[in-house]
Structure formats: structure tokens, C-alpha cells
Design an enzyme around this catalytic site. Structure first.
Site, mmCIF file in Angstrom:
data_model
loop_
_atom_site.group_PDB
_atom_site.id
_atom_site.type_symbol
_atom_site.label_atom_id
_atom_site.label_comp_id
_atom_site.label_asym_id
_atom_site.label_seq_id
_atom_site.Cartn_x
_atom_site.Cartn_y
_atom_site.Cartn_z
ATOM 1 N N GLY A 11 10.205 84.375 22.956
ATOM 2 C CA GLY A 11 10.199 82.948 23.276
ATOM 3 C C GLY A 11 9.238 82.879 24.706
ATOM 4 N N VAL A 16 11.331 78.722 29.625
ATOM 5 C CA VAL A 16 11.661 79.995 30.255
ATOM 6 C C VAL A 16 10.848 81.212 30.164
ATOM 7 C CG1 VAL A 16 13.394 81.725 30.279
ATOM 8 C CG2 VAL A 16 14.195 79.132 30.109
ATOM 9 N N GLY A 17 10.450 81.360 28.972
ATOM 10 C CA GLY A 17 9.714 82.616 28.622
ATOM 11 C C GLY A 17 8.402 82.772 29.276
ATOM 12 N N TYR A 137 26.003 74.570 20.986
ATOM 13 C CA TYR A 137 25.093 75.457 21.983
ATOM 14 C C TYR A 137 25.779 76.758 22.752
ATOM 15 C CZ TYR A 137 21.291 76.824 25.199
ATOM 16 O OH TYR A 137 20.366 77.546 25.787
ATOM 17 N N LYS A 141 25.762 80.633 22.891
ATOM 18 C CA LYS A 141 25.288 81.486 23.972
ATOM 19 C C LYS A 141 26.579 82.516 24.547
ATOM 20 C CE LYS A 141 21.201 80.485 24.828
ATOM 21 N NZ LYS A 141 19.943 81.696 24.524
ATOM 22 N N LEU A 167 17.441 74.087 34.449
ATOM 23 C CA LEU A 167 15.845 74.497 34.888
ATOM 24 C C LEU A 167 15.218 73.293 34.491
ATOM 25 C CD1 LEU A 167 16.026 78.034 33.035
ATOM 26 C CD2 LEU A 167 16.377 77.580 35.531
ATOM 27 N N HIS A 180 16.005 67.522 28.351
ATOM 28 C CA HIS A 180 16.934 67.377 29.407
ATOM 29 C C HIS A 180 16.832 66.339 30.408
ATOM 30 C CE1 HIS A 180 17.707 71.884 27.894
ATOM 31 N NE2 HIS A 180 18.725 71.361 28.160
ATOM 32 N N TRP A 203 20.598 56.796 31.065
ATOM 33 C CA TRP A 203 21.925 56.816 30.623
ATOM 34 C C TRP A 203 22.909 57.467 31.499
ATOM 35 C CZ3 TRP A 203 20.651 60.126 25.253
ATOM 36 C CH2 TRP A 203 20.093 59.245 24.441
#
Length: 310
Positions: A11, A16-17, A137, A141, A167, A180, A203
Site C-alpha cells: 500500500g 499511510v504507506g 471496516y 481490521k 491520521l 475523512h 456534518w
């Protein structure tokens, strides 16, 4: 890890990757194996097995995942659970079969119960009901980190897991339908400034409390764990500090230089009321975050502006 160790970052093009790759390169690790989705489909077990047999990586950072915000998680729950289960199952099993030295699996603090005790300690896992807006999700995980734990227990594989908090950083997803909260707010407020809009709608009520960690700090924490931790229990990576969504929006408004109003649509779901990590375990191991929230948001906003020019 030695500087010449063969390291696979699964990834590597994502938020992140890509941060893990930057961190490894900055620290002098020069033997990285990087494959795009077009080159290696991690959902395909045969392809993953063939890759491990051919490349024989020594260390694996499992950062690949299907991710998204509340909207995406609610609309595509089947995709979220299927794709994430397949990715982690294929990579973890192939890592075991090929006897790699060590694997680090990255989860998310959304695995914790909706009403977990705060700050959230690692042992809060599976102590209550999950937040329904990202349940698919989270279940995937949880399965991934439990796989690492059970492979370690049954076979002695050196597979460890960490749970990063919310993150943000360069290479984030700024699509308003799937992003996000942090990148969504940055984009909304920036576009409102550019288009001279009088207000920005956010929101929810603005009351939920969240913790945010710059992705470069997260990457540094992951490399630290790969070199310094071999335990069975997963480890939280975060700041241990929190901010309300309302105050986050106001902070971004200030950094962007927007003069309009921030209004909240209370008809939309808030998600988990409060979510902040207990990071004592990681701090006691010898690691602590470095990038302050204001500086981190300023860094990301500058990156976002530059990326929109391309």
C-alpha cells in the site's frame, strides 16, 4: 532491520504507506519492494503467493487497505469488509508460508467499542459494541490483528500490530464523498475561501472529540515498533490529545484564512462521541509524537494547494 534488509511496504501509494516509505528512505533503508495495485492485486491470493515466492521480502509493513469516511463506510460496507479481509489474509498467510522475519499490521482505532473507556487502552478491544458507521471496516481490521496474534501464538511468527489514531498528511484523500473529516474540512473551507462563500456546512453537531496524528509521526512510530517491539498485544500510536470537530474546523478556518461562518448540520450523524488513545504503552517503549496539530495542518494545507495546481 538492517539498512540493506529487503522491505515490502504494502500500500505504498496511500496516505499511510507513502509516509512509511518516506520515513524508511530518510533513515537510510534502501532495499524497498514497492508494487502498485496494477502490478500486484493484494485481493488475489495467487498473485500474492507468487509475489512472496519471487521477491522473498524479509520485513513487511502491511499498510494496504480500503479506507474512507462515514459516508463511504455506510454506503459500501460489503466492499469494506471483503476487500480488507482478503488483503490482510493473503499477505499474512503468504508472510507465514515464506518465513519472513517480521510483519507489522496497521489497523485503526475505529476497532474499539463506540463507548470505550477514555482514553482508550489496548485492552478495551472487544469490550463493547462497535460504532455502526464503520462496523464493517472495524471487523475486518480486528480480524487482521487477531490473525497476527494467533499466527504468533501457534507458529511463533514475529507478526505485530499497531493501531494508529486518526491520521492526516500529504497524499490524503480529499474527495468529499469518501474522505475523512480532516481533508474534507480543509477542502471545503479552502473552496469556500476561493469562491467567496459566506458559510461552510459541516456534518454533525461539531461536539465529538477526536485525536489527530500527522502521518509522518505515525510512520516514525511504525519503524520504531518494527525495530523495538515483539509483543503479542497490539500497540496504540497517537498523541493522547484531543480536539472537538468544531474547534478543528475553526483551526482550519484560521490556517486557511477564511472569513466566512462555519455552520453545523445536526441532522447528520456524529459517529463516536469521543475517541482518544491511551499511548502510555508506546511512550514507555521510548517513542512520542513530534508534530503539533497547528503545524501539521499548515503543512497539509500547503501540500493540498500545490497538489491542486498539478
Amino acid at each position: 532491520m538492517n539498512k540493506s534488509s529487503k522491505i515490502f511496504v504494502a500500500g505504498h501509494n496511500g496516505l499511510v504507506g507513502s509516509a512509511i516509505v518516506r520515513c524508511l528512505k530518510d533513515k537510510g533503508y534502501n532495499n524497498l519492494v514497492l508494487k502498485s495495485h496494477n502490478e500486484l492485486d493484494l485481493i488475489n491470493q495467487k498473485d500474492v503467493d507468487s509475489f512472496f515466492i519471487k521477491e522473498k521480502p524479509e520485513y513487511v509493513f502491511l499498510a494496504a487497505a480500503k479506507v474512507g469516511g462515514i459516508y463511504a463506510n455506510e454506503i459500501y460496507p460489503a466492499d469494506f469488509i471483503y476487500e480488507n479481509l482478503m488483503i490482510e489474509s493473503n499477505v499474512i498467510k503468504a508472510a507465514h508460508d515464506n518465513k519472513i522475519r517480521k510483519l507489522l499490521f496497521l489497523g485503526s482505532t475505529c476497532i474499539y467499542p463506540k463507548f470505550a473507556n477514555q482514553p482508550i487502552k489496548e485492552n478495551e478491544l472487544l469490550s463493547g459494541e462497535l460504532e455502526e458507521t464503520n462496523e464493517a471496516y472495524a471487523i475486518a481490521k480486528i480480524a487482521g490483528l487477531e490473525m497476527c496474534r494467533f499466527f504468533k501464538r501457534q507458529y511463533g511468527d514475529n507478526f505485530i500490530s499497531c493501531m494508529p489514531t486518526n491520521l492526516y498528511g500529504p497524499n490524503d484523500n480529499f474527495d468529499l464523498n469518501t474522505s475523512h473529516v480532516m481533508p474534507a474540512l480543509i477542502r471545503k473551507i479552502h473552496e469556500a475561501k476561493v469562491n467567496n462563500k459566506k458559510e461552510v456546512e459541516v456534518w454533525g453537531t461539531g461536539k465529538p472529540l477526536r485525536e489527530f496524528l500527522h502521518v509522518d509521526d505515525m510512520a516514525d512510530g511504525c519503524v520504531f515498533l518494527m525495530n523495538n517491539y515483539d509483543g503479542e498485544q497490539h500497540v496504540n500510536i497517537g498523541t493522547g490529545e484531543e480536539i472537538s470537530i468544531k474547534n478543528l474546523a475553526l483551526l482550519i478556518k484560521k490556517i486557511v484564512g477564511y472569513d466566512g461562518d462555519i455552520v453545523f448540520d445536526s441532522k447528520m450523524k456524529d459517529g463516536t462521541p469521543r475517541k482518544v488513545c491511551d499511548v502510555n504503552k508506546l511512550n514507555e517503549l521510548g517513542w512520542k509524537y513530534n508534530i503539533k496539530l497547528h503545524n501539521g495542518i499548515d503543512n497539509v494545507y500547503r501540500w493540498y494547494i500545490e497538489s491542486t495546481k498539478k
